[in-house]
Design a protein around this motif. Structure first.
Motif, PDB file in Angstrom:
ATOM      1  N   THR A 130       1.043  -1.219   0.121  1.00  0.00           N
ATOM      2  CA  THR A 130       0.558   0.124   0.187  1.00  0.00           C
ATOM      3  C   THR A 130       1.062   1.076  -0.304  1.00  0.00           C
ATOM      4  O   THR A 130       0.296   2.430  -0.040  1.00  0.00           O
ATOM      5  CB  THR A 130      -0.800  -0.086   1.391  1.00  0.00           C
ATOM      6  OG1 THR A 130       0.152  -0.064   2.351  1.00  0.00           O
ATOM      7  CG2 THR A 130      -1.705  -1.434   1.117  1.00  0.00           C
ATOM      8  N   ARG A 169      -7.326   2.923   2.019  1.00  0.00           N
ATOM      9  CA  ARG A 169      -8.869   2.700   1.664  1.00  0.00           C
ATOM     10  C   ARG A 169      -9.795   2.635   0.773  1.00  0.00           C
ATOM     11  O   ARG A 169     -10.213   1.242  -0.062  1.00  0.00           O
ATOM     12  CB  ARG A 169      -9.822   2.792   3.040  1.00  0.00           C
ATOM     13  CG  ARG A 169      -8.641   2.642   4.513  1.00  0.00           C
ATOM     14  CD  ARG A 169     -10.075   2.534   5.429  1.00  0.00           C
ATOM     15  NE  ARG A 169     -11.307   4.134   5.692  1.00  0.00           N
ATOM     16  CZ  ARG A 169     -10.640   5.331   6.326  1.00  0.00           C
ATOM     17  NH1 ARG A 169      -9.418   4.915   7.309  1.00  0.00           N
ATOM     18  NH2 ARG A 169     -10.956   6.375   6.320  1.00  0.00           N
ATOM     19  N   ARG A 170      -9.724   3.999  -0.145  1.00  0.00           N
ATOM     20  CA  ARG A 170     -10.117   3.712  -1.540  1.00  0.00           C
ATOM     21  C   ARG A 170      -9.191   3.432  -2.610  1.00  0.00           C
ATOM     22  O   ARG A 170     -10.150   2.131  -3.182  1.00  0.00           O
ATOM     23  CB  ARG A 170     -10.167   5.420  -1.664  1.00  0.00           C
ATOM     24  CG  ARG A 170     -11.022   5.341  -3.288  1.00  0.00           C
ATOM     25  CD  ARG A 170     -10.546   7.515  -3.566  1.00  0.00           C
ATOM     26  NE  ARG A 170      -9.167   7.322  -3.948  1.00  0.00           N
ATOM     27  CZ  ARG A 170      -8.581   7.908  -2.985  1.00  0.00           C
ATOM     28  NH1 ARG A 170      -8.757   9.213  -1.831  1.00  0.00           N
ATOM     29  NH2 ARG A 170      -6.745   8.418  -3.595  1.00  0.00           N
ATOM     30  N   ASP A 171      -8.282   3.058  -3.032  1.00  0.00           N
ATOM     31  CA  ASP A 171      -7.378   2.633  -3.092  1.00  0.00           C
ATOM     32  C   ASP A 171      -7.797   0.850  -3.384  1.00  0.00           C
ATOM     33  O   ASP A 171      -7.535   0.291  -4.702  1.00  0.00           O
ATOM     34  CB  ASP A 171      -6.123   2.709  -3.734  1.00  0.00           C
ATOM     35  CG  ASP A 171      -5.056   3.917  -3.285  1.00  0.00           C
ATOM     36  OD1 ASP A 171      -6.877   4.839  -4.372  1.00  0.00           O
ATOM     37  OD2 ASP A 171      -4.104   4.463  -3.452  1.00  0.00           O
ATOM     38  N   ILE A 172      -7.484   0.505  -2.512  1.00  0.00           N
ATOM     39  CA  ILE A 172      -7.860  -1.405  -2.442  1.00  0.00           C
ATOM     40  C   ILE A 172      -9.099  -2.045  -1.927  1.00  0.00           C
ATOM     41  O   ILE A 172      -9.400  -3.187  -2.358  1.00  0.00           O
ATOM     42  CB  ILE A 172      -6.624  -2.382  -1.059  1.00  0.00           C
ATOM     43  CG1 ILE A 172      -7.277  -1.668   0.337  1.00  0.00           C
ATOM     44  CG2 ILE A 172      -5.105  -1.736  -1.438  1.00  0.00           C
ATOM     45  CD1 ILE A 172      -6.434  -2.138   1.568  1.00  0.00           C
ATOM     46  N   ARG A 173     -10.392  -1.028  -2.187  1.00  0.00           N
ATOM     47  CA  ARG A 173     -11.370  -1.555  -1.809  1.00  0.00           C
ATOM     48  C   ARG A 173     -12.351  -2.323  -3.056  1.00  0.00           C
ATOM     49  O   ARG A 173     -13.161  -3.079  -2.279  1.00  0.00           O
ATOM     50  CB  ARG A 173     -12.684  -0.645  -0.801  1.00  0.00           C
ATOM     51  CG  ARG A 173     -12.397   0.314  -2.872  1.00  0.00           C
ATOM     52  CD  ARG A 173     -13.977   1.949  -1.729  1.00  0.00           C
ATOM     53  NE  ARG A 173     -14.150   2.859  -3.054  1.00  0.00           N
ATOM     54  CZ  ARG A 173     -13.968   3.587  -3.043  1.00  0.00           C
ATOM     55  NH1 ARG A 173     -14.698   4.378  -1.693  1.00  0.00           N
ATOM     56  NH2 ARG A 173     -14.475   5.032  -4.082  1.00  0.00           N
ATOM     57  N   THR A 174     -11.651  -2.050  -3.296  1.00  0.00           N
ATOM     58  CA  THR A 174     -11.552  -3.201  -5.103  1.00  0.00           C
ATOM     59  C   THR A 174     -11.852  -4.819  -5.046  1.00  0.00           C
ATOM     60  O   THR A 174     -11.241  -5.345  -6.358  1.00  0.00           O
ATOM     61  CB  THR A 174     -11.712  -2.306  -5.982  1.00  0.00           C
ATOM     62  OG1 THR A 174     -10.446  -2.084  -7.222  1.00  0.00           O
ATOM     63  CG2 THR A 174     -12.595  -1.057  -6.400  1.00  0.00           C
ATOM     64  N   GLY A 195      -4.571   1.275  -6.643  1.00  0.00           N
ATOM     65  CA  GLY A 195      -5.423   1.216  -6.803  1.00  0.00           C
ATOM     66  C   GLY A 195      -5.806   1.136  -8.601  1.00  0.00           C
ATOM     67  O   GLY A 195      -6.575   0.711  -9.437  1.00  0.00           O
ATOM     68  N   GLU A 196      -4.587   1.714  -9.619  1.00  0.00           N
ATOM     69  CA  GLU A 196      -4.296   1.693 -10.789  1.00  0.00           C
ATOM     70  C   GLU A 196      -3.699  -0.124 -11.375  1.00  0.00           C
ATOM     71  O   GLU A 196      -4.887  -0.750 -12.389  1.00  0.00           O
ATOM     72  CB  GLU A 196      -3.248   2.546 -11.171  1.00  0.00           C
ATOM     73  CG  GLU A 196      -3.337   2.473 -12.579  1.00  0.00           C
ATOM     74  CD  GLU A 196      -2.330   3.810 -12.974  1.00  0.00           C
ATOM     75  OE1 GLU A 196      -1.685   3.204 -14.552  1.00  0.00           O
ATOM     76  OE2 GLU A 196      -1.915   4.620 -12.097  1.00  0.00           O
ATOM     77  N   GLU A 256      -7.279   7.351   1.378  1.00  0.00           N
ATOM     78  CA  GLU A 256      -6.808   7.222   0.240  1.00  0.00           C
ATOM     79  C   GLU A 256      -6.244   5.892  -0.386  1.00  0.00           C
ATOM     80  O   GLU A 256      -6.405   5.327  -1.402  1.00  0.00           O
ATOM     81  CB  GLU A 256      -5.910   8.406  -0.483  1.00  0.00           C
ATOM     82  CG  GLU A 256      -4.550   8.795   0.218  1.00  0.00           C
ATOM     83  CD  GLU A 256      -4.407   9.477   1.632  1.00  0.00           C
ATOM     84  OE1 GLU A 256      -3.476   9.870   1.738  1.00  0.00           O
ATOM     85  OE2 GLU A 256      -5.688   9.027   2.284  1.00  0.00           O
ATOM     86  N   ILE A 268      -4.727  -2.720  -9.422  1.00  0.00           N
ATOM     87  CA  ILE A 268      -5.620  -3.434  -9.126  1.00  0.00           C
ATOM     88  C   ILE A 268      -7.011  -3.412 -10.591  1.00  0.00           C
ATOM     89  O   ILE A 268      -7.514  -3.913 -10.731  1.00  0.00           O
ATOM     90  CB  ILE A 268      -6.773  -3.015  -7.725  1.00  0.00           C
ATOM     91  CG1 ILE A 268      -5.731  -3.416  -6.499  1.00  0.00           C
ATOM     92  CG2 ILE A 268      -7.866  -4.329  -7.566  1.00  0.00           C
ATOM     93  CD1 ILE A 268      -6.147  -3.192  -5.549  1.00  0.00           C
ATOM     94  N   ALA A 269      -7.300  -2.165 -10.770  1.00  0.00           N
ATOM     95  CA  ALA A 269      -7.926  -1.859 -11.553  1.00  0.00           C
ATOM     96  C   ALA A 269      -7.763  -2.238 -13.079  1.00  0.00           C
ATOM     97  O   ALA A 269      -8.794  -3.004 -14.162  1.00  0.00           O
ATOM     98  CB  ALA A 269      -8.438  -0.199 -12.095  1.00  0.00           C
TER      99      ALA A 269
END
Length: 307
Positions: free
Chosen positions: A82, A117-122, A88-89, A115, A91-92
């Motif tokens: 992290t 938490r937002r990045d890895i929530r998917t 996050g990019e 930020e 993971i997407a």
């Protein structure tokens, strides 16, 4: 110049089956310097989030390795994933190329940041670690960067649980002579139950640790404290899967595996889909070349990188 490899394995994982590992930071770039870390002492202690490695190259290398069809693609590797500002990019990008579940193996130190938490929530599954119920034990076992406080870390674990809709599996790492005693384990269990993960997985030292004083908790010690953690808790058993990928691995692939993840010959065989004798031949070849060494922990011989 040989380009850096950001992908390794698949490696045999006790929790994730055959896991294709993805490195998002340089070796031992971390917010902790855990006494039990199988990769040795942290050399780059930081809480700075930045693009440590190029996202496009990471995704290209993953795409080239998906033919082995691992059970998970796991963001883990040589440090704290992290810390990469583009996780996050990543993971997407993984979701766009495959339906293989994405896991994030994290120490949980930065989950207090919105930020992160937002990045890895998917992700499909997030697996943080908890070792302490108070600041003193936190400092003794995790040896955190000065920017990570115990209360803030614990708050992050709890907040992410409320926000995350995927599978949330909390690893509790218990070290003999440190936090595995019943009084310590009971307090850690209380904190773990407040977090409310889907699973609580008790673990201990199974590979050569950064600090030789970090000894494994015994099976009896773990079984004695298991009831404290409730009906969602389990003791993680050694993974004993088999693989038949059909690939003919090279010594370089074995070196890439043990560089991030000290392995027995059985681990190498399971991760790369070869026989144990072939795994031993390749690993011993690396040992003769002076690239790996062997260390025995709890009666098991592990190959670990010297480079």
């Amino acid at each position: 110049m040989t380009p850096r490899s950001y992908v390794f394995g698949p490696v045999p994982s006790r929790r994730l089956g055959r896991s294709l590992g993805v490195d998002l930071v340089p070796m031992k770039t971390c917010s902790y310097d855990c006494v039990y870390c199988q990769l040795g002492r942290t050399t780059e202690s930081t809480v700075e989030r930045r693009a440590w490695v190029p996202v496009a190259e990471v995704l290209e290398q993953v795409r080239a390795r998906l033919g082995a069809r691992p059970d998970h693609v796991t963001l883990s590797g040589s440090g704290e994933p992290t810390l990469h500002s583009g996780i996050g990019e990543v993971i997407a990008g993984l979701r766009a190329m495959t339906d293989i579940p994405v896991a994030v193996l994290t120490n949980g130190s930065l989950l207090w940041l919105p930020e992160v938490r937002r990045d890895i929530r998917t992700a499909d599954v997030v697996l943080p670690t908890l070792v302490a119920a108070d600041a003193e034990m936190f400092r003794r076992v995790n040896r955190p960067h000065g920017g990570v406080g115990f209360d803030r870390m614990l708050e992050g674990l709890e907040t992410f649980r409320r926000e995350f809709r995927g599978r949330y599996w909390l690893e509790v790492m218990l070290i003999g002579g440190l936090n595995a005693a019943p009084d310590q384990a009971r307090r850690i269990a209380q904190a773990a139950l407040r977090i409310g993960p889907d699973r609580i997985q008790l673990n201990t030292v199974t590979r050569p640790p950064a600090d030789p004083e970090a000894r494994p908790a015994t099976r009896e010690e773990l079984e004695a404290v298991l009831p404290f953690f409730g009906d969602k808790a389990e003791i993680i058993a050694e993974w004993r899967g088999a693989s038949t990928s059909g690939a003919k691995p090279r010594k370089e692939e074995v070196l890439g595996l043990v560089r991030r993840h000290p392995c027995t010959a059985e681990d190498v065989a399971a991760g790369l889909g070869i026989t144990r004798s072939e795994a031993s031949r390749l690993a011993e070849g690396l040992r003769e070349d002076g690239l790996v060494e062997m260390e025995t922990v709890s009666g098991r011989d592990y190959y670990k990188s010297k480079v």
